[in-house]
Enzyme design. Structure first.
Site, mmCIF file in Angstrom:
data_model
loop_
_atom_site.group_PDB
_atom_site.id
_atom_site.type_symbol
_atom_site.label_atom_id
_atom_site.label_comp_id
_atom_site.label_asym_id
_atom_site.label_seq_id
_atom_site.Cartn_x
_atom_site.Cartn_y
_atom_site.Cartn_z
ATOM 1 N N HIS A 175 68.500 123.111 15.461
ATOM 2 C CA HIS A 175 67.243 123.080 16.242
ATOM 3 C C HIS A 175 66.948 124.433 16.879
ATOM 4 O O HIS A 175 66.224 124.524 17.874
ATOM 5 C CB HIS A 175 67.309 122.039 17.392
ATOM 6 C CG HIS A 175 67.380 120.624 16.949
ATOM 7 N ND1 HIS A 175 68.155 119.684 17.591
ATOM 8 C CD2 HIS A 175 66.752 119.968 15.949
ATOM 9 C CE1 HIS A 175 68.010 118.510 17.002
ATOM 10 N NE2 HIS A 175 67.167 118.670 16.002
ATOM 11 N N GLY A 225 64.863 114.315 19.952
ATOM 12 C CA GLY A 225 64.123 113.630 18.891
ATOM 13 C C GLY A 225 65.091 112.662 18.241
ATOM 14 O O GLY A 225 66.100 112.292 18.841
ATOM 15 N N ASN A 226 64.796 112.310 17.005
ATOM 16 C CA ASN A 226 65.727 111.455 16.278
ATOM 17 C C ASN A 226 67.081 112.155 16.168
ATOM 18 O O ASN A 226 68.123 111.574 16.424
ATOM 19 C CB ASN A 226 65.112 111.183 14.909
ATOM 20 C CG ASN A 226 65.685 109.939 14.318
ATOM 21 O OD1 ASN A 226 66.247 109.096 15.016
ATOM 22 N ND2 ASN A 226 65.595 109.838 13.015
ATOM 23 N N GLY A 263 60.200 114.322 20.161
ATOM 24 C CA GLY A 263 59.606 112.980 20.270
ATOM 25 C C GLY A 263 59.922 112.238 21.564
ATOM 26 O O GLY A 263 59.011 111.754 22.250
ATOM 27 N N GLU A 268 57.719 123.570 15.652
ATOM 28 C CA GLU A 268 58.587 124.368 14.787
ATOM 29 C C GLU A 268 57.803 125.064 13.678
ATOM 30 O O GLU A 268 58.132 126.178 13.289
ATOM 31 C CB GLU A 268 59.704 123.483 14.209
ATOM 32 C CG GLU A 268 60.740 123.152 15.278
ATOM 33 C CD GLU A 268 61.676 122.010 14.920
ATOM 34 O OE1 GLU A 268 61.225 120.855 14.987
ATOM 35 O OE2 GLU A 268 62.831 122.264 14.577
HETATM 36 P P1 ADP Z 1 62.760 114.200 14.364
HETATM 37 O O1 ADP Z 1 61.873 115.418 14.178
HETATM 38 O O2 ADP Z 1 64.151 114.507 14.780
HETATM 39 O O3 ADP Z 1 62.676 113.192 13.272
HETATM 40 P P2 ADP Z 1 60.969 113.582 16.567
HETATM 41 O O4 ADP Z 1 61.100 114.771 17.447
HETATM 42 O O5 ADP Z 1 59.694 113.405 15.825
HETATM 43 O O6 ADP Z 1 62.209 113.437 15.615
HETATM 44 O O7 ADP Z 1 61.231 112.288 17.467
HETATM 45 C C1 ADP Z 1 61.167 111.010 16.919
HETATM 46 C C2 ADP Z 1 61.591 109.996 17.962
HETATM 47 O O8 ADP Z 1 60.805 110.172 19.146
HETATM 48 C C3 ADP Z 1 61.351 108.580 17.551
HETATM 49 O O9 ADP Z 1 62.441 108.066 16.823
HETATM 50 C C4 ADP Z 1 61.219 107.880 18.883
HETATM 51 O O10 ADP Z 1 62.509 107.473 19.314
HETATM 52 C C5 ADP Z 1 60.725 108.937 19.819
HETATM 53 N N1 ADP Z 1 59.328 108.707 20.236
HETATM 54 C C6 ADP Z 1 58.201 109.054 19.598
HETATM 55 N N2 ADP Z 1 57.111 108.664 20.290
HETATM 56 C C7 ADP Z 1 57.567 108.052 21.405
HETATM 57 C C8 ADP Z 1 56.945 107.421 22.536
HETATM 58 N N3 ADP Z 1 55.640 107.344 22.656
HETATM 59 N N4 ADP Z 1 57.766 106.901 23.473
HETATM 60 C C9 ADP Z 1 59.106 106.979 23.365
HETATM 61 N N5 ADP Z 1 59.732 107.553 22.334
HETATM 62 C C10 ADP Z 1 58.988 108.086 21.371
#
Ligand code: ADP
Length: 396
Positions: A179, A209-210, A331, A384
Site C-alpha cells: 500500500h 480497506g479489504n 474503504g 492510488e
Molecule cells: P480494497 O481496495 O482493499 O479491495 P477498499 O479500500 O475498496 O478495499 O475497501 C473495501 C471495504 O471497505 C469493503 O470490504 C467494506 O468493508 C468497506 N466499506 C466500503 N464502504 C463502506 C461503508 N459505507 N461503510 C463501512 N465500510 C465500508
C-alpha cells in the site's frame, strides 16, 4: 498528457485514463475473468457504465478491448492512441531493487521478474500487462509504480525478522510493506491539507480497506509499516488473519490434516473479520448490521479489528517518539465513522479527542478531531490511480 493507469491482476485488469493536467478521470473500467470467458466494464466520465461480455483468452485481448473502448467513435474519450502519452502500471513487489518508480526498460522487466517469487500471484500478472501494452502501444512510454517502494526507507530494525540472518542474505526474507502508493499519497496530502511541512511532521496512516495496513511516516519517509514479506502480516483484515502465533500453523495442520497450501488458504481467504464473524462477511457494512442485530461473532470481529489498529497506532507513536497526525483512508477508513471512533477511543492517552459531527462526514477530506485535540485526526480519501498518474508524468 493523458496517462493510462493499469492495475493488472491474474484474471482481472482495472484501468483509468487520467488527464494529468486537469487530473480529471476521462474514463475508467475493469476487465474481468480474463482467460476464462471475459467481460469489460467501461464508463466514460459523465457517461453510463456499460458491462459487456468479450472473449479475453489473454491480457493482450483485454487491453485491446480497453483501447477500442477508449477510442470508440461513440463512447470513446480520445480520437486515437496518439492521445495517450504514457502508461503507468501498478506493480506489487519491487523487493529491494526499487525504492522509487521507474521508466520500464528490458532491464527493469528482468528485475521485476526476479521479484516474482516474493509475489507469485501478482508480479507475473503485472509483467503480462506490461508486455501486452508494449505490444499494442509500441513507443508509448511505460512506468512501473511499486506498492513496496515507499517503504524502502524503513531502517533495518524495522524490516528484519527474528530469523536466521542467512534467510535475509540468501532469500531476501525481510519486511517490505505494501500500500506504499496510498500511504505516500495520503500522508503527503494530509500535510498539504493541514498546511504543515511534510518534511517535519510525524504521521500515522491507517489504510483500512479489504487489505489493511498502518504506516509510520516520519518527516515524509516510511519508517515502519504493518505488512511484511507479504500482505498477510499485521492487522486483522477482510479475510487475512494478520499477525498470529506462527505455531498455530502446526497446531491446526495436525488437527485438520492440512498441508501448507491448505493452511495458507485459511490464513489468506478464510480468516480476518470474515473468519472471526463466523462467516458473516468480510464487508464492514454487513458486519455492522449483524453486530447491531446482536450477533456476537460479528461484534467480536469489529472489536478485534479496531483494537488491533489502535495497538499499531500506539506502537508507531512509540517508534517515532510521538505523532502529529493520524489519517484514516480506504474503504473502511473513509466510510466507517464508528470504527474510527472506536480506534480513537484507545488513544486518549495521546490527547486525542474526536468531534462527532465531523466524524459523521463521509467521502471528503476532513479533520475529525476537536480543535483542542493534541493530535490531529483526519480522513483523507486515497487515490492510488491519480498517484500513479502523477508519478508517471513526473518521471517522463
Ligand atoms: P480494497 O481496495 O482493499 O479491495 P477498499 O479500500 O475498496 O478495499 O475497501 C473495501 C471495504 O471497505 C469493503 O470490504 C467494506 O468493508 C468497506 N466499506 C466500503 N464502504 C463502506 C461503508 N459505507 N461503510 C463501512 N465500510 C465500508
Amino acid at each position: 498528457m493523458n496517462v493510462l493507469v493499469i492495475n493488472c491482476g491474474s484474471s482481472s485488469l482495472k484501468f483509468q485514463l487520467i488527464n494529468s493536467d486537469t487530473e480529471a478521470v476521462l474514463a475508467k473500467g475493469l476487465c474481468e475473468r480474463i482467460g476464462i470467458d471475459g467481460s469489460l466494464t467501461y464508463q466514460p466520465a459523465g457517461g453510463e457504465k456499460v458491462k459487456s461480455a468479450k472473449a479475453m483468452p489473454t491480457h493482450t485481448e483485454a487491453i485491446q478491448f480497453v483501447i477500442d473502448a477508449l477510442t470508440d467513435a461513440q463512447t470513446g474519450v480520445v480520437k486515437s492512441l496518439d492521445e495517450i502519452g504514457a502508461v503507468g502500471h501498478r506493480v506489487v513487489h519491487g523487493g529491494e531493487k526499487f525504492a522509487s518508480s521507474v521508466v520500464i526498460t528490458e532491464e527493469v522487466k528482468a528485475a521485476i521478474e526476479e521479484c516474482n517469487d516474493l509475489a507469485p500471484l501478482h508480479n507475473p500478472a503485472n509483467l503480462i500487462g506490461i508486455d501486452a501494452c508494449e505490444k499494442l502501444m509500441p513507443g508509448t512510454p511505460q512506468v512501473a509504480v511499486f506498492d513496496t517502494a515507499f517503504h524502502q526507507t524503513m531502517p533495518e530494525k524495522a524490516y528484519m525478522y527474528g530469523l536466521p540472518y542467512r534467510y535475509y542474505d540468501e532469500y531476501k526474507v525481510r519486511r517490505y510493506g505494501f500500500h506504499g502508493t496510498s500511504h505516500s499519497f495520503v500522508s503527503k496530502r494530509a500535510a498539504e491539507f493541514l498546511g504543515v511541512s511534510y518534511d517535519a511532521t510525524k504521521t500515522i496512516v491507517c489504510h483500512l480497506g479489504n487489505g489493511a495496513s498502518v504506516c509510520a511516516v516520519l518527516n515524509g519517509k516510511s519508517v515502519d509499516t504493518s505488512m511484511g514479506l507479504t500482505p498477510l502480516e499485521g492487522l486483522v483484515m477482510g479475510t487475512r488473519s494478520g499477525d498470529i502465533d506462527p505455531a498455530i500453523m502446526e497446531f491446526i495442520a495436525k488437527k485438520e490434516g492440512l498441508d501448507i497450501d491448505g493452511l495458507m488458504k485459511v490464513l489468506n481467504k478464510e480468516s480476518g473479520v470474515y473468519g472471526l464473524s463466523d462467516g458473516v462477511s468480510s464487508d464492514f457494512r454487513d458486519l455492522s448490521a449483524a453486530a447491531e442485530a446482536g450477533q456476537k461473532p460479528a461484534q467480536i470481529a469489529l472489536q478485534v479489528f479496531a483494537y488491533k489498529v489502535a495497538k499499531y497506532v500506539g506502537s508507531y507513536a512509540a517508534a517515532m517518539n510521538g505523532v502529529d497526525n493520524i489519517v484514516f483512508t480506504a474503504g473502511i477508513g473513509e466510510n466507517d465513522g464508528a470504527i474510527r471512533k472506536e480506534v480513537c477511543s484507545y488513544l486518549g492517552f495521546l490527547g486525542i479527542e474526536i468531534d462527532d459531527t465531523a466524524n459523521a462526514k463521509r467521502g471528503e477530506e476532513v479533520v475529525i478531531s476537536t480543535p483542542d485535540s493534541k493530535v490531529k485526526v483526519l480522513v483523507i480519501p486515497t487515490n492510488e490511480e491519480l498517484a500513479i498518474a502523477r508519478e508517471t508524468v513526473a518521471l517522463l
